[in-house]
Scaffold this motif. Structure first.
Motif, mmCIF file in Angstrom:
data_model
loop_
_atom_site.group_PDB
_atom_site.id
_atom_site.type_symbol
_atom_site.label_atom_id
_atom_site.label_comp_id
_atom_site.label_asym_id
_atom_site.label_seq_id
_atom_site.Cartn_x
_atom_site.Cartn_y
_atom_site.Cartn_z
ATOM 1 N N ILE A 170 -9.089 2.449 -3.020
ATOM 2 C CA ILE A 170 -8.779 3.739 -2.409
ATOM 3 C C ILE A 170 -9.548 3.796 -1.101
ATOM 4 C CG2 ILE A 170 -8.981 6.240 -2.622
ATOM 5 C CD1 ILE A 170 -8.695 5.918 -5.621
ATOM 6 N N GLU A 171 -8.833 4.020 0.002
ATOM 7 C CA GLU A 171 -9.447 3.969 1.322
ATOM 8 C C GLU A 171 -9.243 5.283 2.068
ATOM 9 O OE1 GLU A 171 -8.443 0.488 3.527
ATOM 10 O OE2 GLU A 171 -8.724 -0.874 1.816
ATOM 11 N N THR A 172 -10.254 5.664 2.822
ATOM 12 C CA THR A 172 -10.172 6.831 3.695
ATOM 13 C C THR A 172 -10.776 6.459 5.048
ATOM 14 O OG1 THR A 172 -12.316 7.695 2.950
ATOM 15 C CG2 THR A 172 -10.362 8.441 1.764
ATOM 16 N N THR A 173 -10.483 7.265 6.063
ATOM 17 C CA THR A 173 -10.948 6.943 7.405
ATOM 18 C C THR A 173 -12.436 7.248 7.568
ATOM 19 O OG1 THR A 173 -10.148 9.108 8.099
ATOM 20 C CG2 THR A 173 -8.743 7.220 8.582
ATOM 21 N N MET A 174 -13.051 6.491 8.473
ATOM 22 C CA MET A 174 -14.451 6.722 8.822
ATOM 23 C C MET A 174 -14.540 7.914 9.775
ATOM 24 S SD MET A 174 -16.187 4.372 7.197
ATOM 25 C CE MET A 174 -17.671 3.741 7.972
ATOM 26 N N SER A 175 -15.759 8.310 10.100
ATOM 27 C CA SER A 175 -15.985 9.472 10.953
ATOM 28 C C SER A 175 -15.341 9.297 12.323
ATOM 29 C CB SER A 175 -17.493 9.691 11.127
ATOM 30 O OG SER A 175 -17.756 10.625 12.148
ATOM 31 N N PRO A 176 -14.689 10.345 12.855
ATOM 32 C CA PRO A 176 -14.070 10.252 14.183
ATOM 33 C C PRO A 176 -15.083 10.133 15.310
ATOM 34 C CG PRO A 176 -13.934 12.487 13.338
ATOM 35 C CD PRO A 176 -14.437 11.641 12.214
ATOM 36 N N ALA A 201 0.828 -1.205 0.000
ATOM 37 C CA ALA A 201 0.000 0.000 0.000
ATOM 38 C C ALA A 201 0.859 1.250 0.000
ATOM 39 C CB ALA A 201 -0.921 0.007 1.220
ATOM 40 N N ILE A 202 0.272 2.312 -0.460
ATOM 41 C CA ILE A 202 0.803 3.658 -0.276
ATOM 42 C C ILE A 202 -0.162 4.360 0.661
ATOM 43 C CG2 ILE A 202 1.393 5.841 -1.367
ATOM 44 C CD1 ILE A 202 1.910 4.302 -3.941
ATOM 45 N N ALA A 203 0.325 4.832 1.806
ATOM 46 C CA ALA A 203 -0.545 5.419 2.817
ATOM 47 C C ALA A 203 -0.120 6.851 3.128
ATOM 48 C CB ALA A 203 -0.528 4.579 4.092
ATOM 49 N N TRP A 204 -1.100 7.668 3.487
ATOM 50 C CA TRP A 204 -0.865 9.048 3.896
ATOM 51 C C TRP A 204 -1.264 9.185 5.362
ATOM 52 C CZ3 TRP A 204 -2.198 7.537 -0.883
ATOM 53 C CH2 TRP A 204 -1.529 8.121 -1.975
ATOM 54 N N ALA A 205 -0.364 9.741 6.165
ATOM 55 C CA ALA A 205 -0.605 9.896 7.601
ATOM 56 C C ALA A 205 -0.677 11.371 7.967
ATOM 57 C CB ALA A 205 0.501 9.210 8.404
ATOM 58 N N ASP A 206 -1.426 11.670 9.042
ATOM 59 C CA ASP A 206 -1.519 13.053 9.494
ATOM 60 C C ASP A 206 -0.310 13.425 10.349
ATOM 61 O OD1 ASP A 206 -1.920 11.886 11.974
ATOM 62 O OD2 ASP A 206 -4.051 12.394 12.096
ATOM 63 N N GLU A 207 -0.346 14.601 10.961
ATOM 64 C CA GLU A 207 0.820 15.083 11.710
ATOM 65 C C GLU A 207 1.117 14.235 12.944
ATOM 66 O OE1 GLU A 207 -2.831 17.164 13.297
ATOM 67 O OE2 GLU A 207 -2.002 16.612 11.331
ATOM 68 N N LYS A 208 0.153 13.415 13.341
ATOM 69 C CA LYS A 208 0.374 12.532 14.480
ATOM 70 C C LYS A 208 0.816 11.128 14.061
ATOM 71 C CE LYS A 208 -3.059 14.917 17.336
ATOM 72 N NZ LYS A 208 -4.331 14.779 18.103
ATOM 73 N N GLY A 209 0.951 10.922 12.750
ATOM 74 C CA GLY A 209 1.374 9.621 12.256
ATOM 75 C C GLY A 209 0.250 8.641 12.081
ATOM 76 N N VAL A 210 -1.012 9.114 12.144
ATOM 77 C CA VAL A 210 -2.171 8.236 11.991
ATOM 78 C C VAL A 210 -2.555 8.164 10.520
ATOM 79 C CG1 VAL A 210 -4.589 7.870 12.616
ATOM 80 C CG2 VAL A 210 -2.993 8.826 14.293
ATOM 81 N N ASP A 211 -2.689 6.941 9.984
ATOM 82 C CA ASP A 211 -3.073 6.762 8.590
ATOM 83 C C ASP A 211 -4.473 7.335 8.357
ATOM 84 O OD1 ASP A 211 -0.721 5.495 8.042
ATOM 85 O OD2 ASP A 211 -1.533 3.471 8.175
ATOM 86 N N LYS A 212 -4.599 8.179 7.318
ATOM 87 C CA LYS A 212 -5.884 8.796 6.999
ATOM 88 C C LYS A 212 -6.408 8.365 5.636
ATOM 89 C CE LYS A 212 -7.404 11.258 9.531
ATOM 90 N NZ LYS A 212 -8.188 11.010 10.773
#
Length: 291
Positions: free
Chosen positions: A119-125, A86-97
């Motif tokens: 293509i995957e994105t995170t569910m609602s917080p 996978a290719i993943a994008w993480a936020d400033e805290k290192g959490v995959d988004k």
């Protein structure tokens, strides 16, 4: 083992920095030349490039059929059936988004093979599956026709045209989704094939399907040539052609007088008469009698 892995990663970093087609660019070339890879602090480890550096990949390779050469510069490979490169994008805290993932087998061996890129994105917080990566869009492989799927997603065309083009029938289906992504259509919007010139062919149909997904008939058909509308017939011969034994006007209406407001062709009824507007604001009526 950790030491061996770290040495291997360091050697890989050194190799990347020496590749002619892979260059690091930063604020200045001198700083990039002195930069070094470090171990990533994110979950899973790996290599980390110096902050604000970037990788530039270039190639002059062309397609070589015998080698299956795609001029690819990044190639991700799985070496086990259930691996998920996978290719993943993480936020400033290192959490995959967000992530782009390709995989073959499902983690649960009782599930069907996935065989898709997604293509995957995170569910609602604040939802049930807080911050979990979820497949929003997937394209299967190992198939001649890819059944592209979206999940928990709305598809909006903000500007431009959403077009369905084909030499065969052009179809948009409304279906129910069963287990293992089995789709059973219940309604279809279809433009038939067979354009014959002179605006003939390619009529528009609203088709109904049975519980097994088999098309039963065209509930509504619109002729492209004449604009005729058929209800219960696929070949309407007048502006409104009803293939049935009755039509229904549910509500009664009594014109106030023979010159009440009306347009030519309006038809209304009450308990005693049927009224037809034969000219602007001009009504005639016929009496209803029991038999």
């Amino acid at each position: 083992m950790k030491l061996v892995k770290w040495i291997s990663l360091t050697l890989l970093a050194a190799s990347l920095s020496l590749l002619g087609g892979c260059q690091l660019f930063g604020a200045a070339q001198s700083s990039s030349a002195n930069s070094s890879f470090t171990k990533s602090s994110l979950p899973g480890g790996g290599l980390a490039l110096p902050e604000n550096e970037r990788i530039h990949l270039s190639t002059d390779k062309q397609w070589i059929a015998a080698e299956g050469h795609l001029s690819d510069l990044i190639r991700l490979q799985w070496t086990a059936a259930q691996a998920k490169p996978a290719i993943a994008w993480a936020d400033e805290k290192g959490v995959d988004k967000t992530a782009i993932i390709s995989h073959d087998k499902a983690n649960n061996p009782e599930q069907h093979d996935h065989k898709h890129i997604s293509i995957e994105t995170t569910m609602s917080p604040t939802g049930k599956h807080k911050d979990e990566l979820f497949t929003r869009f997937e394209i299967p492989y190992d198939t001649d026709v890819a059944d592209i799927r979206t999940h928990s997603s709305n598809f909006n065309v903000m500007d431009g045209i959403l077009r369905v083009a084909s030499k065969e029938d052009k179809v948009i289906q409304f279906a129910k989704n069963d287990t293992n992504n089995v789709i059973t259509p219940v309604w279809s919007l279809r433009a038939s094939s067979g354009e014959q010139g002179g605006n003939t062919g390619a009529d528009f149909h609203i088709t109904r399907h049975d519980d097994q997904g088999k098309a039963m008939d065209s509930a509504v058909t619109v002729s492209r040539q004449k604009g005729n509308v058929g209800i219960g017939t696929a070949e309407p011969e007048s502006k409104l052609d009803v293939n049935g034994d009755r039509i229904r006007i549910r509500n009664s209406n009594t014109p106030e007088s023979a010159h009440a407001p009306g347009k030519v062709g309006d038809i209304v009824w009450d308990n005693n008469y049927i009224y037809i507007c034969v000219a602007k604001d001009t009504w005639k009526r016929t009496e209803l009698k029991s038999w």
